[in-house]
Design a protein around this motif. Structure first.
Motif, PDB file in Angstrom:
ATOM      1  N   PRO A 277      80.286  -8.847  12.240  1.00  0.00           N
ATOM      2  CA  PRO A 277      79.962  -9.551  10.592  1.00  0.00           C
ATOM      3  C   PRO A 277      80.824  -9.660   9.672  1.00  0.00           C
ATOM      4  O   PRO A 277      80.752 -10.865   9.248  1.00  0.00           O
ATOM      5  CB  PRO A 277      78.852  -8.094  10.391  1.00  0.00           C
ATOM      6  N   THR A 278      82.710  -9.505  10.155  1.00  0.00           N
ATOM      7  CA  THR A 278      83.536 -10.007   8.962  1.00  0.00           C
ATOM      8  C   THR A 278      84.302 -11.209   9.580  1.00  0.00           C
ATOM      9  O   THR A 278      84.914 -11.520   9.444  1.00  0.00           O
ATOM     10  CB  THR A 278      84.913  -8.361   9.348  1.00  0.00           C
ATOM     11  N   GLN A 279      83.596 -11.175  10.969  1.00  0.00           N
ATOM     12  CA  GLN A 279      84.055 -12.682  11.390  1.00  0.00           C
ATOM     13  C   GLN A 279      83.163 -13.672  11.815  1.00  0.00           C
ATOM     14  O   GLN A 279      83.594 -15.037  12.692  1.00  0.00           O
ATOM     15  CB  GLN A 279      84.609 -11.946  13.064  1.00  0.00           C
ATOM     16  N   ILE A 280      82.429 -13.752  11.587  1.00  0.00           N
ATOM     17  CA  ILE A 280      81.059 -14.652  11.941  1.00  0.00           C
ATOM     18  C   ILE A 280      80.723 -15.141  11.074  1.00  0.00           C
ATOM     19  O   ILE A 280      81.151 -14.920   9.514  1.00  0.00           O
ATOM     20  CB  ILE A 280      80.123 -14.628  12.966  1.00  0.00           C
ATOM     21  N   GLY A 281      80.291 -16.706  10.106  1.00  0.00           N
ATOM     22  CA  GLY A 281      80.367 -16.586   8.603  1.00  0.00           C
ATOM     23  C   GLY A 281      79.094 -16.821   8.154  1.00  0.00           C
ATOM     24  O   GLY A 281      78.406 -17.939   7.341  1.00  0.00           O
ATOM     25  N   GLY A 282      79.177 -15.550   8.057  1.00  0.00           N
ATOM     26  CA  GLY A 282      77.799 -15.543   6.665  1.00  0.00           C
ATOM     27  C   GLY A 282      76.967 -13.436   7.699  1.00  0.00           C
ATOM     28  O   GLY A 282      76.601 -13.641   8.563  1.00  0.00           O
ATOM     29  N   ILE A 283      76.081 -13.487   6.318  1.00  0.00           N
ATOM     30  CA  ILE A 283      75.245 -12.925   7.037  1.00  0.00           C
ATOM     31  C   ILE A 283      73.994 -12.910   7.812  1.00  0.00           C
ATOM     32  O   ILE A 283      73.685 -12.487   8.314  1.00  0.00           O
ATOM     33  CB  ILE A 283      74.325 -11.636   5.694  1.00  0.00           C
ATOM     34  N   LYS A 284      74.246 -14.130   6.812  1.00  0.00           N
ATOM     35  CA  LYS A 284      72.135 -15.336   8.135  1.00  0.00           C
ATOM     36  C   LYS A 284      72.546 -14.820   8.964  1.00  0.00           C
ATOM     37  O   LYS A 284      71.745 -15.105   9.403  1.00  0.00           O
ATOM     38  CB  LYS A 284      71.609 -15.866   6.847  1.00  0.00           C
ATOM     39  N   GLU A 285      73.826 -15.497   9.247  1.00  0.00           N
ATOM     40  CA  GLU A 285      74.241 -16.019  11.095  1.00  0.00           C
ATOM     41  C   GLU A 285      74.830 -15.026  11.675  1.00  0.00           C
ATOM     42  O   GLU A 285      74.396 -15.057  12.899  1.00  0.00           O
ATOM     43  CB  GLU A 285      75.673 -16.929  10.687  1.00  0.00           C
ATOM     44  N   TRP A 286      74.762 -14.315  10.755  1.00  0.00           N
ATOM     45  CA  TRP A 286      75.410 -12.685  12.151  1.00  0.00           C
ATOM     46  C   TRP A 286      73.039 -12.419  12.300  1.00  0.00           C
ATOM     47  O   TRP A 286      72.998 -11.935  13.716  1.00  0.00           O
ATOM     48  CB  TRP A 286      75.294 -10.931  11.881  1.00  0.00           C
ATOM     49  N   MET A 287      72.456 -12.714  11.153  1.00  0.00           N
ATOM     50  CA  MET A 287      71.027 -12.002  11.739  1.00  0.00           C
ATOM     51  C   MET A 287      70.471 -12.640  12.688  1.00  0.00           C
ATOM     52  O   MET A 287      69.303 -12.495  13.522  1.00  0.00           O
ATOM     53  CB  MET A 287      69.901 -12.256  10.298  1.00  0.00           C
ATOM     54  N   GLU A 288      70.853 -14.268  12.668  1.00  0.00           N
ATOM     55  CA  GLU A 288      70.533 -15.038  13.573  1.00  0.00           C
ATOM     56  C   GLU A 288      70.610 -14.846  14.663  1.00  0.00           C
ATOM     57  O   GLU A 288      70.125 -15.019  15.892  1.00  0.00           O
ATOM     58  CB  GLU A 288      71.180 -16.093  13.036  1.00  0.00           C
ATOM     59  N   VAL A 289      71.971 -14.182  15.558  1.00  0.00           N
ATOM     60  CA  VAL A 289      72.103 -13.780  16.641  1.00  0.00           C
ATOM     61  C   VAL A 289      71.259 -12.280  17.227  1.00  0.00           C
ATOM     62  O   VAL A 289      70.632 -12.449  18.371  1.00  0.00           O
ATOM     63  CB  VAL A 289      73.272 -12.922  16.713  1.00  0.00           C
ATOM     64  N   ARG A 290      71.395 -11.647  15.375  1.00  0.00           N
ATOM     65  CA  ARG A 290      70.380 -10.311  16.215  1.00  0.00           C
ATOM     66  C   ARG A 290      68.625 -10.517  16.650  1.00  0.00           C
ATOM     67  O   ARG A 290      68.525 -11.050  17.844  1.00  0.00           O
ATOM     68  CB  ARG A 290      69.964 -10.094  14.979  1.00  0.00           C
ATOM     69  N   ASP A 291      68.622 -11.787  15.973  1.00  0.00           N
ATOM     70  CA  ASP A 291      66.748 -12.012  16.171  1.00  0.00           C
ATOM     71  C   ASP A 291      66.920 -12.514  17.380  1.00  0.00           C
ATOM     72  O   ASP A 291      65.821 -12.714  18.184  1.00  0.00           O
ATOM     73  CB  ASP A 291      67.065 -13.308  15.066  1.00  0.00           C
TER      74      ASP A 291
END
Length: 390
Positions: A277-291
């Motif tokens: 989370p602290t190395q990827i380009g935003g909260i929504k980008e992290w969520m894309e990977v989660r999904d």
């Protein structure tokens, strides 16, 4: 629609504070970096016109990107909803690239914006994001390649007593040249944890495909729950070769700064995704990977500054884990006034608004633990002027 999309952020002040490094529990080395006898953290604080603040860890070595790309947009997007100004933040780093520090900085600023939004609504950030549970599963991480067997046993015992059911250790000793030592260390740890605790290994990209296969053959596929970054993270052909040749789940993602790479990793056969989370380009980008992970029924975990990652993992509906690299992260906890508690292999959140972590700034100032402080106000930062790419 994400709840943050309509939020207005009239940012008036930005501050970065660099905290004094703390000693590692045990000086730590992996296959390609170290040893790390100390570890530190820097925090960015965004303040709006009413004095509400949001905070997150930040890289403090890339001020030029912050000052020329991100801060001008943050300061001069007054009365503009997030959904309109965030794309400007995103595209402002285009010429810096979406695969390096600029993308991580974007994500760190984004985390601080989310923290600010949740704090001023007086709700925990995981609830702001729609999570119901207030706890997440964690796994123990460490086992530096420089550890003696006694140091390995001490760390493993610590994690067993803490109730973890998964432990990850480093392999690739001596820059990948001591596989026989790696095998002996892994077998030693396996003897300590038995069959009730899963064992993962992390090679930090050092091996060739032949090295990976020799190691797995010596350990046995059934004795590993995943092998992390066994070959170079940019060598997709080698990643695919490894994935096709073993039934052990192969994990990648910590080296990525954009969600756009993860479908390619999945197509290569990667079955464990690890966005940080602290190395990827935003909260929504992290969520894309989660999904992506949930939809493809893949394993999923996150690390980095672990306690700052917990709130996001709560949105994964129990499908993911948080890495806790005890040797390095534990020392930083002396700076926290509030942090997730740790019980039976899980992190439990407080009900504090925003991210469930608070730096004890009063104590830090009193004990002179802030080694550098930088401040910006709106008047100090001109409006964003994109640099023309040649």
């Amino acid at each position: 629609m994400n709840q943050i999309d309509e939020e207005i952020f009239n940012i008036k002040k930005i501050r970065i504070r660099v905290l004094e490094q703390v000693p590692a529990v045990t000086p730590f080395q992996d296959a390609t970096m170290g040893p790390f006898p100390y570890f530190g953290i820097s925090i960015i604080t965004l303040e709006d016109e009413y004095g509400n603040i949001g905070e997150a860890p930040v890289y403090n070595s890339y001020l030029n990107i912050l000052e020329t790309c991100l801060f001008p947009i943050l300061f001069h997007s007054q009365h503009t909803p997030y959904k309109q100004f965030f794309p400007f933040l995103y595209w402002s780093i285009r010429n810096e690239g979406f695969k390096g520090a600029a993308a991580a900085l974007l994500g760190q600023v984004d985390m601080a914006l989310y923290d600010l939004a949740a704090r001023r609504k007086e709700v925990p950030l995981h609830q702001y994001l729609g999570a119901v549970e207030n706890e997440v599963k964690m796994y123990g991480s460490g086992g530096g390649t420089n550890y003696s067997l006694a140091e390995l046993e001490k760390e493993v015992t610590f994690f067993l007593e803490a109730g973890v059911d998964c432990y990850k250790m480093k392999v690739g000793k001596d820059f990948g040249k001591s596989i026989s030592d790696d095998v002996a260390r892994v077998k030693f740890v396996k003897g300590l944890i038995g069959s009730k605790v899963r064992l993962a290994v992390d090679a930090n990209q050092i091996w060739s495909c032949a090295d990976v296969f020799n190691f797995i053959d010596a350990i046995g596929e059934d004795n590993l729950c995943w092998i992390e970054e066994p070959v170079h993270s940019a060598s997709y052909d080698l990643i695919e070769t490894v994935c096709k040749a073993t039934k052990v789940a192969v994990a990648y993602g910590e080296s990525e700064r954009t969600s756009k790479i993860f479908p390619t990793l999945v197509n290569c056969g990667v079955r464990h995704l690890q966005p940080v989370p602290t190395q990827i380009g935003g909260i929504k980008e992290w969520m894309e990977v989660r999904d992506l992970s949930i939809n493809r029924k893949l394993d999923f975990s996150s690390g980095g500054y672990s306690l700052y990652s917990t709130f996001l993992m709560a949105t994964a509906s129990g499908t993911g884990m948080i890495e806790y690299l005890y040797s390095i992260m534990q020392g930083l906890e002396k700076y926290f006034l509030v942090r997730p508690s740790w019980r039976n292999g899980k992190f439990i959140f407080s009900d504090i608004a925003g991210i469930p972590v608070r730096i004890d700034w009063d104590k830090c100032y009193k004990e002179d633990k802030i080694i550098r402080e930088l401040n910006w106000e709106q008047a100090d930062v001109p409006r964003y002027k994109p640099v023309v790419s040649m």
